[in-house]
Design a protein around this motif. Structure first.
Motif, PDB file in Angstrom:
ATOM      1  N   LEU A  56     -53.272 110.945 129.445  1.00  7.73           N
ATOM      2  CA  LEU A  56     -52.382 110.949 131.378  1.00  7.73           C
ATOM      3  C   LEU A  56     -52.922 109.735 132.480  1.00  7.73           C
ATOM      4  O   LEU A  56     -51.683 109.118 133.303  1.00  7.73           O
ATOM      5  CB  LEU A  56     -51.946 111.999 131.984  1.00  7.73           C
ATOM      6  N   THR A  57     -54.056 109.385 131.795  1.00  9.50           N
ATOM      7  CA  THR A  57     -54.851 108.714 133.082  1.00  9.50           C
ATOM      8  C   THR A  57     -55.001 107.628 133.084  1.00  9.50           C
ATOM      9  O   THR A  57     -55.721 106.598 131.513  1.00  9.50           O
ATOM     10  CB  THR A  57     -55.943 109.087 133.416  1.00  9.50           C
ATOM     11  N   LEU A  58     -54.517 106.439 133.148  1.00  5.12           N
ATOM     12  CA  LEU A  58     -55.296 105.017 133.204  1.00  5.12           C
ATOM     13  C   LEU A  58     -56.297 104.660 134.244  1.00  5.12           C
ATOM     14  O   LEU A  58     -56.549 104.372 134.891  1.00  5.12           O
ATOM     15  CB  LEU A  58     -54.137 104.069 133.172  1.00  5.12           C
ATOM     16  N   PHE A  59     -57.715 104.525 133.408  1.00  2.93           N
ATOM     17  CA  PHE A  59     -58.850 104.298 133.792  1.00  2.93           C
ATOM     18  C   PHE A  59     -58.921 103.039 133.977  1.00  2.93           C
ATOM     19  O   PHE A  59     -58.531 102.147 133.187  1.00  2.93           O
ATOM     20  CB  PHE A  59     -59.831 105.027 133.261  1.00  2.93           C
ATOM     21  N   SER A  60     -59.563 102.618 135.269  1.00  8.84           N
ATOM     22  CA  SER A  60     -60.208 101.013 135.221  1.00  8.84           C
ATOM     23  C   SER A  60     -61.664 100.953 135.198  1.00  8.84           C
ATOM     24  O   SER A  60     -62.466 101.772 136.215  1.00  8.84           O
ATOM     25  CB  SER A  60     -59.792 100.756 136.659  1.00  8.84           C
ATOM     26  N   VAL A  61     -61.695 100.319 134.160  1.00 13.10           N
ATOM     27  CA  VAL A  61     -63.499 100.622 133.590  1.00 13.10           C
ATOM     28  C   VAL A  61     -64.378  99.114 133.764  1.00 13.10           C
ATOM     29  O   VAL A  61     -64.985  99.690 133.899  1.00 13.10           O
ATOM     30  CB  VAL A  61     -63.291 101.012 132.749  1.00 13.10           C
ATOM     31  N   LEU A  62     -64.047  98.572 134.162  1.00 11.24           N
ATOM     32  CA  LEU A  62     -65.041  97.146 135.015  1.00 11.24           C
ATOM     33  C   LEU A  62     -64.724  97.343 136.368  1.00 11.24           C
ATOM     34  O   LEU A  62     -63.961  96.761 137.703  1.00 11.24           O
ATOM     35  CB  LEU A  62     -64.538  96.087 134.245  1.00 11.24           C
ATOM     36  N   LYS A  63     -66.152  96.988 136.772  1.00 14.45           N
ATOM     37  CA  LYS A  63     -66.220  97.102 138.242  1.00 14.45           C
ATOM     38  C   LYS A  63     -66.538  95.561 138.597  1.00 14.45           C
ATOM     39  O   LYS A  63     -67.866  94.822 138.009  1.00 14.45           O
ATOM     40  CB  LYS A  63     -67.781  97.875 138.493  1.00 14.45           C
ATOM     41  N   THR A  64     -66.195  95.383 139.231  1.00 12.16           N
ATOM     42  CA  THR A  64     -66.185  93.242 140.200  1.00 12.16           C
ATOM     43  C   THR A  64     -65.708  92.988 140.777  1.00 12.16           C
ATOM     44  O   THR A  64     -65.496  94.432 142.001  1.00 12.16           O
ATOM     45  CB  THR A  64     -65.771  92.359 138.779  1.00 12.16           C
ATOM     46  N   PRO A  65     -66.248  92.581 142.077  1.00 20.08           N
ATOM     47  CA  PRO A  65     -66.337  92.093 143.209  1.00 20.08           C
ATOM     48  C   PRO A  65     -64.843  91.858 143.275  1.00 20.08           C
ATOM     49  O   PRO A  65     -63.803  91.536 142.962  1.00 20.08           O
ATOM     50  CB  PRO A  65     -67.028  90.695 143.769  1.00 20.08           C
ATOM     51  N   PRO A  66     -63.905  92.657 144.482  1.00 21.41           N
ATOM     52  CA  PRO A  66     -63.145  92.830 144.648  1.00 21.41           C
ATOM     53  C   PRO A  66     -61.720  91.407 145.698  1.00 21.41           C
ATOM     54  O   PRO A  66     -61.027  91.044 145.324  1.00 21.41           O
ATOM     55  CB  PRO A  66     -62.943  93.967 146.330  1.00 21.41           C
ATOM     56  N   THR A  67     -62.631  90.759 145.645  1.00 23.06           N
ATOM     57  CA  THR A  67     -62.317  89.877 146.973  1.00 23.06           C
ATOM     58  C   THR A  67     -62.386  88.478 146.118  1.00 23.06           C
ATOM     59  O   THR A  67     -63.604  87.848 145.441  1.00 23.06           O
ATOM     60  CB  THR A  67     -62.086  89.548 147.985  1.00 23.06           C
ATOM     61  N   PRO A  68     -61.704  87.166 146.138  1.00 18.20           N
ATOM     62  CA  PRO A  68     -61.694  85.893 145.434  1.00 18.20           C
ATOM     63  C   PRO A  68     -63.132  85.533 146.077  1.00 18.20           C
ATOM     64  O   PRO A  68     -64.263  85.181 145.138  1.00 18.20           O
ATOM     65  CB  PRO A  68     -60.563  84.983 145.558  1.00 18.20           C
ATOM     66  N   GLN A  69     -63.612  85.674 147.142  1.00 22.34           N
ATOM     67  CA  GLN A  69     -63.966  85.154 148.112  1.00 22.34           C
ATOM     68  C   GLN A  69     -65.415  85.596 147.231  1.00 22.34           C
ATOM     69  O   GLN A  69     -67.207  84.792 146.907  1.00 22.34           O
ATOM     70  CB  GLN A  69     -64.178  84.880 149.071  1.00 22.34           C
ATOM     71  N   THR A  70     -65.789  87.009 147.451  1.00 20.58           N
ATOM     72  CA  THR A  70     -66.816  88.430 146.667  1.00 20.58           C
ATOM     73  C   THR A  70     -66.912  87.348 145.527  1.00 20.58           C
ATOM     74  O   THR A  70     -68.683  87.617 144.825  1.00 20.58           O
ATOM     75  CB  THR A  70     -66.623  89.246 147.459  1.00 20.58           C
ATOM     76  N   LEU A  71     -66.259  87.622 144.658  1.00 15.11           N
ATOM     77  CA  LEU A  71     -65.770  86.992 143.024  1.00 15.11           C
ATOM     78  C   LEU A  71     -67.206  85.921 143.043  1.00 15.11           C
ATOM     79  O   LEU A  71     -68.106  85.466 142.144  1.00 15.11           O
ATOM     80  CB  LEU A  71     -64.473  87.002 142.784  1.00 15.11           C
ATOM     81  N   LYS A  72     -66.686  84.634 144.058  1.00 18.77           N
ATOM     82  CA  LYS A  72     -67.224  83.065 144.027  1.00 18.77           C
ATOM     83  C   LYS A  72     -68.684  83.062 144.287  1.00 18.77           C
ATOM     84  O   LYS A  72     -69.667  82.606 143.387  1.00 18.77           O
ATOM     85  CB  LYS A  72     -66.754  82.161 144.444  1.00 18.77           C
ATOM     86  N   ASP A  73     -69.161  84.217 144.780  1.00 21.47           N
ATOM     87  CA  ASP A  73     -70.251  84.346 145.478  1.00 21.47           C
ATOM     88  C   ASP A  73     -71.184  85.502 144.861  1.00 21.47           C
ATOM     89  O   ASP A  73     -72.794  85.430 144.925  1.00 21.47           O
ATOM     90  CB  ASP A  73     -70.332  84.936 147.550  1.00 21.47           C
ATOM     91  N   ASP A  74     -70.268  85.824 143.987  1.00 21.83           N
ATOM     92  CA  ASP A  74     -71.327  86.980 143.389  1.00 21.83           C
ATOM     93  C   ASP A  74     -72.413  86.786 142.659  1.00 21.83           C
ATOM     94  O   ASP A  74     -72.563  85.646 141.658  1.00 21.83           O
ATOM     95  CB  ASP A  74     -70.318  87.885 141.888  1.00 21.83           C
ATOM     96  N   SER A  75     -73.894  87.115 142.739  1.00 25.65           N
ATOM     97  CA  SER A  75     -75.297  86.730 142.227  1.00 25.65           C
ATOM     98  C   SER A  75     -75.261  87.635 140.947  1.00 25.65           C
ATOM     99  O   SER A  75     -76.626  87.692 140.730  1.00 25.65           O
ATOM    100  CB  SER A  75     -76.010  87.382 143.280  1.00 25.65           C
ATOM    101  N   LYS A  76     -74.390  89.002 140.509  1.00 30.70           N
ATOM    102  CA  LYS A  76     -75.217  89.997 140.295  1.00 30.70           C
ATOM    103  C   LYS A  76     -74.038  89.398 138.607  1.00 30.70           C
ATOM    104  O   LYS A  76     -74.627  90.730 137.452  1.00 30.70           O
ATOM    105  CB  LYS A  76     -74.552  91.156 140.522  1.00 30.70           C
ATOM    106  N   SER A  77     -73.484  88.410 138.159  1.00 30.01           N
ATOM    107  CA  SER A  77     -73.414  88.408 137.082  1.00 30.01           C
ATOM    108  C   SER A  77     -72.341  88.919 136.888  1.00 30.01           C
ATOM    109  O   SER A  77     -72.589  89.047 135.515  1.00 30.01           O
ATOM    110  CB  SER A  77     -74.139  88.357 136.546  1.00 30.01           C
ATOM    111  N   ALA A  78     -71.081  90.054 137.581  1.00 30.84           N
ATOM    112  CA  ALA A  78     -70.587  90.480 136.590  1.00 30.84           C
ATOM    113  C   ALA A  78     -69.583  90.245 136.088  1.00 30.84           C
ATOM    114  O   ALA A  78     -68.721  89.621 136.269  1.00 30.84           O
ATOM    115  CB  ALA A  78     -69.565  91.832 137.996  1.00 30.84           C
ATOM    116  N   SER A  79     -69.552  90.775 134.817  1.00 30.76           N
ATOM    117  CA  SER A  79     -69.225  90.837 133.817  1.00 30.76           C
ATOM    118  C   SER A  79     -68.689  89.519 133.044  1.00 30.76           C
ATOM    119  O   SER A  79     -67.803  88.403 132.351  1.00 30.76           O
ATOM    120  CB  SER A  79     -67.128  90.836 134.236  1.00 30.76           C
TER     121      SER A  79
END
Length: 315
Positions: A46-69
């Motif tokens: 019954l549970t839908l799991f969100s399983v990937l952790k990535t930066p939450p906003t467009p800018q933090t994703l662009k600035d990410d230096s931890k190579s998330a995904s």
């Protein structure tokens, strides 16, 4: 059909969503930002799991230096000083690891990928992206790199990469995927992990391999108070190996299955970030610093290709 592919804006970039309307399973892909998967949601009961952790906003994703995904190609992990020798010739890559003089994680991160194909079928949907590498700094080869993402009705998410040497000279290639996984609102202390290995790679102070030693923990291993930033050599009698991230409290197991064998994903990096809220499970086709030590390194002759598959699912 229960499957659909649609697109929407995420800040200044366009993201593509593959979705199964029956189960709610979905993945969100950003071709313009390294071709990464930004979200992956899979159902268990019954549970839908969100399983990937990535930066939450467009800018933090662009600035990410931890190579998330991120997709790591034509090399993954570190190359000390960015230097390597291939077929008797020395090459110099950009030194791009923060706080060090290493090159890290390849040349396709945050690059704009081309959308090659999108297909919707009765039991799955897929999206194929590509990026061409040609005469780049420290990598003067001509290689077409592509990745296909597939979402199936049975809940499997499948990543398949391919590299094709379009040049006239042989070239070295290595691929890795760098996802951070989590299970609901728990943290690392609550989880156990099954690691398909009995050999761990030893590192020097610069996180460069020096050899191997036995890995003798009972499986599944409790992650409580354990810090991981290690590379493992895969052990399996089948043509795949599975790493399992287990939450007993939520009665769910996340499975990361990697194709193994000649030229495939025979290495695995595991990392627990300081925040202790996720685990990086990173299948690799070669050892860290593979461009220098040659361990697992694929060498593509002209017009040749190499491919491999990673599958994520819940049970």
């Amino acid at each position: 059909m229960s499957f659909e592919i649609f697109k929407q804006q995420f800040g200044e970039v366009t993201e593509y969503i593959i979705q199964d309307s029956v189960t709610g399973n979905r993945c969100v892909i950003l071709p313009e930002l390294g071709g990464i998967v930004r979200q992956l949601s899979l159902r268990k009961g019954l549970t839908l799991f969100s399983v990937l952790k990535t930066p939450p906003t467009p800018q933090t994703l662009k600035d990410d230096s931890k190579s998330a995904s991120e997709l790591l190609f034509p090399f993954a992990s570190r190359i000390p000083e960015g230097k390597y020798k291939f077929l008797g010739q020395e090459y110099q890559l950009a030194k791009n690891e923060s706080g060090t003089t290493n090159a890290i994680h390849g040349l396709v991160r945050k690059q704009k990928f081309n959308l090659e194909e999108q297909l919707v079928n009765a039991d799955h949907a897929s999206l194929k992206l590509s990026f061409s590498l040609k005469d780049l700094e420290g990598y003067p080869f001509d290689v077409k790199f592509s990745v296909m993402y597939q979402l199936f009705a049975d809940g499997r998410f499948v990543l398949t990469y391919e590299a094709v040497n379009n040049g006239i000279e042989p070239c070295p290639v290595m691929f890795g995927w760098h996802p951070y996984f989590y299970l609901g609102n728990e943290d690392v202390e609550a989880w156990k992990i099954n690691i398909p290995s009995d050999q761990i790679v030893t590192f020097d102070d610069n996180m460069i391999p020096t050899g191997t030693e036995p890995f003798a923990y009972d499986q599944p291993m409790l992650l409580h108070r354990k810090e991981l930033d290690n590379c493992f050599i895969i052990k399996s009698t089948a043509n795949t190996a599975v790493t399992e991230l287990i939450s007993d409290n939520k009665h769910v197991t996340l499975k990361v299955e990697q194709e193994i064998g000649e030229g495939k994903f025979n290495y695995l990096v595991l990392y627990t970030p300081p925040a202790r809220d996720c685990v990086a499970i990173e299948p690799l086709t070669a050892n860290v610093n593979g461009f220098n030590n040659g361990e697992g390194l694929n060498i593509l002759a002209s017009a040749n290709s190499i491919s491999g598959t990673i599958t994520v699912s819940l049970s």
